[in-house]
Enzyme design. Structure first.
Site, PDB file in Angstrom:
ATOM      1  N   THR A   1      -0.620 -31.928  -9.566  1.00 52.43           N
ATOM      2  CA  THR A   1      -0.408 -32.330 -10.962  1.00 52.43           C
ATOM      3  C   THR A   1       0.618 -31.429 -11.632  1.00 52.43           C
ATOM      4  OG1 THR A   1      -2.337 -30.986 -11.447  1.00 52.43           O
ATOM      5  CG2 THR A   1      -2.670 -33.371 -11.421  1.00 52.43           C
TER       6      THR A   1
ATOM      7  N   ALA B   1      -2.157 -18.527   4.022  1.00 55.23           N
ATOM      8  CA  ALA B   1      -3.369 -19.350   4.087  1.00 55.23           C
ATOM      9  C   ALA B   1      -3.496 -20.266   2.869  1.00 55.23           C
ATOM     10  CB  ALA B   1      -4.601 -18.465   4.200  1.00 55.23           C
TER      11      ALA B   1
ATOM     12  N   SER C   1      -1.919 -17.870  -1.947  1.00 50.55           N
ATOM     13  CA  SER C   1      -0.823 -17.298  -2.730  1.00 50.55           C
ATOM     14  C   SER C   1      -0.644 -15.800  -2.566  1.00 50.55           C
ATOM     15  CB  SER C   1      -0.984 -17.630  -4.219  1.00 50.55           C
ATOM     16  OG  SER C   1      -0.277 -18.787  -4.497  1.00 50.55           O
TER      17      SER C   1
ATOM     18  N   SER D   1       1.985 -14.693  -1.546  1.00 52.84           N
ATOM     19  CA  SER D   1       3.364 -14.482  -1.991  1.00 52.84           C
ATOM     20  C   SER D   1       3.435 -14.268  -3.499  1.00 52.84           C
ATOM     21  CB  SER D   1       4.268 -15.636  -1.564  1.00 52.84           C
ATOM     22  OG  SER D   1       3.847 -16.851  -2.134  1.00 52.84           O
TER      23      SER D   1
ATOM     24  N   GLU E   1      10.943 -16.803  -6.165  1.00 53.39           N
ATOM     25  CA  GLU E   1      10.556 -17.557  -4.956  1.00 53.39           C
ATOM     26  C   GLU E   1      11.446 -18.787  -4.771  1.00 53.39           C
ATOM     27  OE1 GLU E   1       6.978 -18.251  -2.850  1.00 53.39           O
ATOM     28  OE2 GLU E   1       5.775 -17.078  -4.255  1.00 53.39           O
TER      29      GLU E   1
ATOM     30  N   ASP F   1       1.025 -20.855  -9.426  1.00 52.62           N
ATOM     31  CA  ASP F   1       0.606 -19.707  -8.625  1.00 52.62           C
ATOM     32  C   ASP F   1       0.908 -18.371  -9.305  1.00 52.62           C
ATOM     33  OD1 ASP F   1      -0.128 -21.703  -6.945  1.00 52.62           O
ATOM     34  OD2 ASP F   1       1.381 -21.303  -5.418  1.00 52.62           O
TER      35      ASP F   1
HETATM   36  P1  ADP Z   1       0.921 -17.836   0.879  1.00 51.92           P
HETATM   37  O1  ADP Z   1       1.570 -17.558  -0.427  1.00 51.92           O
HETATM   38  O2  ADP Z   1       0.214 -19.144   0.938  1.00 51.92           O
HETATM   39  O3  ADP Z   1       0.032 -16.726   1.355  1.00 51.92           O
HETATM   40  P2  ADP Z   1       3.638 -17.761   1.810  1.00 51.92           P
HETATM   41  O4  ADP Z   1       4.272 -18.204   3.075  1.00 51.92           O
HETATM   42  O5  ADP Z   1       4.131 -18.333   0.538  1.00 51.92           O
HETATM   43  O6  ADP Z   1       2.066 -17.965   1.983  1.00 51.92           O
HETATM   44  O7  ADP Z   1       3.808 -16.173   1.697  1.00 51.92           O
HETATM   45  C1  ADP Z   1       3.442 -15.318   2.758  1.00 51.92           C
HETATM   46  C2  ADP Z   1       4.489 -14.240   2.967  1.00 51.92           C
HETATM   47  O8  ADP Z   1       4.531 -13.361   1.818  1.00 51.92           O
HETATM   48  C3  ADP Z   1       4.170 -13.315   4.121  1.00 51.92           C
HETATM   49  O9  ADP Z   1       4.618 -13.849   5.337  1.00 51.92           O
HETATM   50  C4  ADP Z   1       4.916 -12.049   3.740  1.00 51.92           C
HETATM   51  O10 ADP Z   1       6.293 -12.159   4.074  1.00 51.92           O
HETATM   52  C5  ADP Z   1       4.821 -12.036   2.239  1.00 51.92           C
HETATM   53  N1  ADP Z   1       3.745 -11.163   1.733  1.00 51.92           N
HETATM   54  C6  ADP Z   1       2.690 -11.511   0.971  1.00 51.92           C
HETATM   55  N2  ADP Z   1       1.937 -10.456   0.659  1.00 51.92           N
HETATM   56  C7  ADP Z   1       2.517  -9.385   1.226  1.00 51.92           C
HETATM   57  C8  ADP Z   1       2.223  -7.979   1.260  1.00 51.92           C
HETATM   58  N3  ADP Z   1       1.163  -7.475   0.629  1.00 51.92           N
HETATM   59  N4  ADP Z   1       3.067  -7.164   1.947  1.00 51.92           N
HETATM   60  C9  ADP Z   1       4.160  -7.668   2.564  1.00 51.92           C
HETATM   61  N5  ADP Z   1       4.477  -8.973   2.564  1.00 51.92           N
HETATM   62  C10 ADP Z   1       3.687  -9.831   1.919  1.00 51.92           C
HETATM   63 MG    MG Z   2       3.143 -18.710  -1.285  1.00 54.19          MG
END
Ligand code: ADP
Ligand code: MG
Length: 384
Positions: A36, A121, A124, A126, A158, A170
């Site tokens: 949404t 997973a 979030s 990221s 992002e 997010d």
């Molecule tokens: P999601 O946001 O669903 O977990 P994404 O693919 O958007 O998946 O983001 C995951 C990526 O973000 C990881 O592969 C890594 O590169 C980065 N990331 C997230 N948290 C960390 C962290 N604490 N330290 C280093 N990299 C991180």
């Molecule tokens: Mg993400």
């Protein structure tokens, strides 16, 4: 040892003194309101107690040096001239780029980052990492913290630096989350309203263990179909369509855009109803809204998967489960269930068993609490 203490300990090992500040930024889960956000509708996410922690000290130049515990790897860049590369360092670089673009003068910092948000997973990690990076940069650069503006900035990082087409939900919930509450967000104007979780219930996140590469292209296709439906109905976005409007206008729509529109219009109604149910402490009604949301995502929006459907069925059959649905963009990733508090331990054990038998995948089960959004602790360590 808590993750907070762990990043402090590792900072001391690396730098020989205590960090001067800490940052905590939560991951998130969306209770209802799926697909949404880009239709300017309603979402109802909560920030969760799976978090990114940074222990840091400012530097007297403009370099950022971060050691990631998850990757056991360090990286360094200049905040005034970050250069595009690949890997996890792109997240803080993208944030520095967006902050500089907004005219902020940035200072450097160095530190340790760790996270209990599982990567990739759909919880979030990221957004929690970009928000934590932004909070650290703002903290060491004396930039006043505007939670909504910084969430938009992280979305831009992002979108443009990483090339990931995520919505604003997010970073926004990671920024403005509330302890013990979910937040109803109007994605048209970003208005937010905290909504309490129903008493004596808990949110259980059920990771199917499956990830689909398809998500990116299917997401863009769904977005296009929604825009197509809005155009055919003569409105800017599906947010402007009520259930009655859709019934009247349905003759103008082909079968697929009609189904997509039916999901979005119905999901907005359900999300507002879920917020009212939570306000009234009505856990059963919230559970029904979640069940209806899953059905609509599966049949009308067609973004579920076999494993998500199996997980939702396994959860619903168990005692104490008030509702279950897929959460996130779909095609894999996580489902979530609303469960009576007393039933949670047995639920977690049985749902994992049932799902493993039915799917051949190993699930991850996380019982979650709602936490506050990103926090900056300027002298958390010395004041302990
Ligand atoms: P999601 O946001 O669903 O977990 P994404 O693919 O958007 O998946 O983001 C995951 C990526 O973000 C990881 O592969 C890594 O590169 C980065 N990331 C997230 N948290 C960390 C962290 N604490 N330290 C280093 N990299 C991180
Ligand atoms: Mg993400």
């Amino acid at each position: 040892m808590s993750l907070r203490d762990h990043v402090i300990t590792r900072f001391v090992e690396h730098h020989g003194e205590s960090p001067s500040a800490l940052v905590r930024a939560p991951g998130r889960v969306n209770l209802i309101g799926e697909h949404t956000d880009y239709n300017e509708g309603f979402v109802l996410p909560m920030a969760i107690d799976r978090e990114c922690w940074i222990a840091l000290r400012p530097r007297n130049d403009t370099r950022v040096r971060i050691h990631s515990l998850l990757h056991d790897e360090s990286m360094e860049f200049d905040v005034t001239a970050p250069e595009p590369g690949s890997g996890w360092a792109e997240y803080p670089k993208g944030v520095a780029w967006a902050m500089t673009e907004d005219g902020h003068a940035l200072n450097g910092w160095e530190g340790i980052v760790g996270s209990s948000v599982p990567l990739g997973a759909g919880l979030s990690s990221s957004a929690s990492f970009t928000l934590a990076s932004a909070r650290a940069l703002a903290g060491v650069s004396d930039i006043s913290w505007d939670p909504v503006a910084m969430a938009k900035l992280c979305q831009r990082a992002e979108n443009h630096w990483l090339g990931v087409h995520c919505g604003v939900m997010d970073p926004l919930i990671c920024s403005v989350g509330r302890e013990g509450q979910a937040v109803l967000i109007d994605c048209r104007n970003l208005d937010q309203r905290p909504v309490p979780l129903p008493p004596d219930t808990g949110i259980v996140i059920l990771d199917t263990g499956t990830r689909r590469g398809l998500v990116g292209s299917a997401y863009n296709e769904r977005r296009n179909q929604c825009e197509q439906a809005a155009r055919a109905l003569g409105v800017e976005s599906l947010r402007d369509i009520s259930d009655e409007d859709l019934e009247k206008g349905s003759i103008h729509l082909e079968a697929v855009p009609l189904r997509r529109a039916r999901h979005v219009v119905g999901e907005n109604t359900r999300t507002l109803e879920a917020a009212r149910a939570m306000q009234a402490g009505d856990a059963e009604r919230l559970g029904s809204c979640m069940n209806a949301s899953h059905q609509s995502l599966r049949d009308d929006f067609e973004v579920s998967s076999h494993e998500l459907d199996v997980m939702v069925e396994c959860a619903r059959g168990l005692s104490g489960c008030l509702g279950a649905r897929m959460t996130g963009a779909g095609f894999g990733g996580c489902a979530l269930a609303l469960v009576e508090a007393a039933a949670i331990p047995a639920f977690c054990e049985e749902v994992a068993q049932r799902y493993t038998q039915a799917s051949n995948f190993q699930p991850q089960v996380h019982v979650c609490r709602a936490r506050a959004g990103v926090e900056w602790f300027p002298d958390a360590v010395s004041s302990r």
